[in-house]
Scaffold this active site. Structure first.
Site, PDB file in Angstrom:
ATOM      1  N   PHE A 246      -6.031   2.153  -2.199  1.00  0.00           N
ATOM      2  CA  PHE A 246      -5.922   1.016  -1.288  1.00  0.00           C
ATOM      3  C   PHE A 246      -7.102   0.069  -1.502  1.00  0.00           C
ATOM      4  CE2 PHE A 246      -3.173   4.027   0.766  1.00  0.00           C
ATOM      5  CZ  PHE A 246      -2.231   3.261   1.444  1.00  0.00           C
TER       6      PHE A 246
ATOM      7  N   THR B 161      -2.962   7.465  -3.537  1.00  0.00           N
ATOM      8  CA  THR B 161      -2.710   6.030  -3.511  1.00  0.00           C
ATOM      9  C   THR B 161      -4.035   5.309  -3.338  1.00  0.00           C
ATOM     10  OG1 THR B 161      -0.490   6.252  -2.576  1.00  0.00           O
ATOM     11  CG2 THR B 161      -1.553   4.123  -2.318  1.00  0.00           C
TER      12      THR B 161
END
Length: 746
Positions: A271, A269
């Site tokens: 960020f 992921t």
């Protein structure tokens, strides 16, 4: 409320000075929660300056206005090791977002869990937090579109990025035999990513709202607390495991039985760390960096190809491009800008200002798109600067979201702050105390204010019904309004009990007609207004502001508002314009304003002069039109057009308001008489056009009738000549050869 006032309100956002950013973080001694006009109106960053330049119609103003993506260099002092760095993230404590936060910023920053993504943006914009760490895309699940949209709405800048490797862990109560596990609870996405692992062990997945929240449920159930009863049916701490991060297990006292249970080990992921100030000035040639931007394009063939050529022709590498449907606010802004530009061009050319391009007119496509682009260069590079200039020539809207170091590097103020904290806390153990469970603004929703209405007419009664569920209300009026007050859950006071009425009030709402405002204010015991928030709700702002600032003591807070709604109008989407004239207790003022914000009103902070310049004329004309359109002129009909229904709605809303309010709009608007004359001229112009059209049609009909008579006469003559030419030559002088005249009917 009408479409004209909404358009005017969209324009007025340009008058608000954007919230000054602070690089030194929140001040714990003061809860300051400014509302950015870009945030409350959902306007894109950079739109305000551009609207301002269009409004001023000045080349100097346009050249001096900050452009989207421009770099502001601000001096900064050294980082303070004793000042905490607060970082907001979405989710429960121990969520993957917090684990990513710790990986990027270390163990010494204060993590602030927030219930949703927008709460994170608000925490930073209001200076309650320094930064927010937001997930933007996942290698398996794709982009998180909500955060793309929120980046347009809030005036925050990307200062860093971090690629986080997601490792799912199986968490249970301490000592539980894994053979006893029958259920696994977690977010639906995490369960799907561990599907093979669960199937192989015969574990039934049960979806919940959050990964870390699932661990919290099991922990609370072990303690017998109410939150633990939210576990899905059949799940108990003795037969259920949670799939969450290792940090969640440490946070909630669960045992990690196995790590890395996900089916695909390529689960990452990305960020983004967002702050109020950019770090582009701290980048150099040795630091690999990225620049993220968003832009829109005209609906023409090859527009995207030409925009990307701005970068490819300069050998600028792109790492990502993605499209998202354009928000309604951005679309309205572009339409407004296009309309103003056409009016200016039409005025300069002496023409009617007709649109040379109808791309934002009625034929505008239902779906228009924003393009999000990441390039592997700094915004300050000469090639990137030229590419951005080139792109802005082609695009309708362009904003740089941030220029920042790539691959989890930190530079500038954030790096200094983290290094100072790490140095100050070297060798110390870190517990769970580096989290904030709540922020001062969280208390605003639960705080009940004591609100008093001076004047309890139709608008005051409607406003009290909107506030009754959240605040304690009372009212005072020279006319007995005890019956109406009781129906609305409001305590009524007669005028001779003014001292008792003011006792203990937090907010005093001046709900009187504007023509009576000065007289009513001067009749109040002004000394008893010290320390209270006095709110004006007039349709104009400059005059009430002048009256209140002159009459009230300096210790009284002043908030000028214009709630642009009336009886029967839903509050969702209705603008509430306000100006914080003099505010000492910011939390009290924010608590009062949050009442309308929770009702989903559009909160617009605007200077009184700009409010009156944009809104006063439009509202006066709208109310004048509604009063001219008497109900008798617009009878109810079972079948009517949208235009007719809109006119009936305008007439109903304006006639429900008192004439005193309308007179106040006339008296305190310097251009009211000019607007009345313009309305008369327009009506006379319409009458002249109607008369001219009627005369033209009558003359045309007369001319057509004359032409028909001439044609009949010519036909008669032709027939007579034909009759003469065909008469028998044998008996030219006989009795039957007499010429017989043709009748007119032939």
């Amino acid at each position: 409320m009408n479409a004209l006032s909404i358009l005017l309100l969209l324009a007025t956002a340009s008058s608000v000075v954007e919230t000054a950013s602070s690089s030194e973080g929140p001040d714990p001694s003061r809860s300051f929660r400014p509302r950015s006009p870009s945030a409350v109106l959902n306007l894109p960053k950079g739109a305000l300056a551009e609207i301002r330049s269009l409004r001023d119609d000045s080349p100097a103003a346009a050249s001096s206005s900050p452009r989207a993506g421009s770099v502001a260099f601000r001096p900064r002092g050294g980082a303070r090791a004793d000042k905490p760095v607060r970082v907001a993230f979405q989710g429960e404590a121990g969520a993957y977002s917090e684990k990513s936060l710790r990986e990027l910023l270390g163990p010494n920053v204060v993590a602030v869990p927030r219930p949703n993504f927008e709460a994170c943006y608000r925490a930073v914009a209001s200076r309650e937090c320094d930064y927010a760490l937001m997930p933007i895309e996942n290698s398996l699940g794709g982009s998180i579109h909500e955060n793309y949209d929120l980046m347009l709405r809030y005036d925050l800048t990307i200062v860093a990025e971090h690629d986080f490797r997601v490792r799912h862990c199986l968490l249970t109560k301490p000592g539980l035999d894994t053979k006893e596990i029958k259920y696994a609870v977690s977010h639906s996405q995490a369960l799907s990513q561990c599907d093979n692992y669960l199937r192989a062990r015969g574990i039934t997945p049960k979806a919940t709202y959050d990964t870390a929240g699932s661990a919290k449920m099991i922990s609370m159930a072990l303690k017998g607390e109410a939150f633990g009863r939210q576990l899905p049916e059949g799940c108990t701490p003795e037969n259920t495991a949670a799939i969450a991060s290792e940090l969640a297990g440490e946070t909630f006292g669960l045992e990690c039985r196995e790590q890395g249970i996900e089916d695909d080990d390529s689960n990452f992921t990305r960020f983004l760390l967002l702050g109020r100030n950019g770090v582009v000035q701290h980048l150099n040639k040795k630091i690999p960096c990225k620049t993220s931007l968003v832009f829109t394009l005209p609906n023409s063939a090859g527009a995207l190809y030409k925009s990307l050529a701005c970068f490819s022709l300069r050998d600028i590498d792109m790492s990502k491009i993605e499209s998202r449907p354009m928000s309604a606010a951005l679309l309205n802004y572009l339409r407004f800008r296009n309309t103003v530009t056409q009016m200016r061009e039409g005025g300069r050319s002496g023409g009617s200002g007709a649109a040379s391009s109808s791309q934002y007119g009625k034929d505008f496509p239902r779906f228009r798109y924003c393009f999000y682009l990441d390039i592997l260069s700094s915004e300050l590079d000469e090639g990137v600067q030229n590419a951005l200039h080139h792109l802005r020539e082609q695009s309708d809207y362009c904003r740089v979201l941030g220029s920042y170091p790539a691959k989890s590097r930190l530079v500038g103020p954030v790096a200094e702050a983290v290094e100072a904290l790490n140095a100050a806390n070297a060798g110390k153990e870190h517990g769970m105390d580096l989290r904030l469970k709540s922020l001062p603004s969280d208390e605003e929703g639960a705080r009940r204010l004591s609100v008093g209405f001076v004047g309890y007419g139709a608008f005051g009664q409607y406003l009290s019904r909107q506030l009754a569920s959240q605040h304690d209300l009372r009212c005072i009026d020279p006319v007995d309004k005890s019956k109406e007050a009781k129906e609305n859950g409001v305590e009524y006071f007669p005028t001779f009990e003014m001292s008792a009425f003011l006792q203990g009030l937090d907010v005093v709402v001046m709900a009187v007609p504007m023509i009576e405002l000065e007289e009513v204010v001067e009749s109040l015991p002004l000394e008893k207004l010290r320390g209270k928030l006095v709110v004006d709700v007039c349709p104009l702002n400059v005059y009430p502001r002048t009256v209140l600032t002159r009459a009230l003591p300096p210790e009284a807070d002043i908030l000028c508002t214009n709630p642009m709604f009336g009886a029967g109008v839903p509050l969702d989407g209705v603008p509430v314009v306000y100006e914080k004239v003099r505010i000492g207790d910011a939390r009290r003022a924010d608590c009062f304003l949050s009442t309308f914000e929770r009702a989903r009103c559009q909160m617009v902070e605007m200077a009184g002069e700009d409010h009156d310049a944009y809104v006063a004329d439009g509202e006066f004309v709208a109310h004048l039109t509604g009063r001219l359109l008497d109900r008798d002129l617009l009878p109810a009909s079972p079948v009517c057009s949208r235009e007719y229904a809109a006119l009936r709605e305008v007439a109903d809303m304006t006639t429900n308001d008192t004439f005193d309010m309308f007179y106040g709009m006339f008296k305190h608007n310097d251009r009211a008489k000019e607007l009345l004359n313009a309305m008369r001229d327009n009506l006379a112009s319409v009458e002249r056009k109607l008369a001219a059209k009627e005369a033209y049609l009558a003359a045309s009909a007369e001319m057509k009738n004359t032409d028909r008579q001439k044609l009949l006469a010519e036909c008669r003559m032709l027939l007579m000549e034909m009759a003469k030419s065909t008469a028998p030559n044998s008996a030219p002088n006989g009795p039957d050869s007499a010429e017989v005249p043709l009748s007119k009917d032939k």
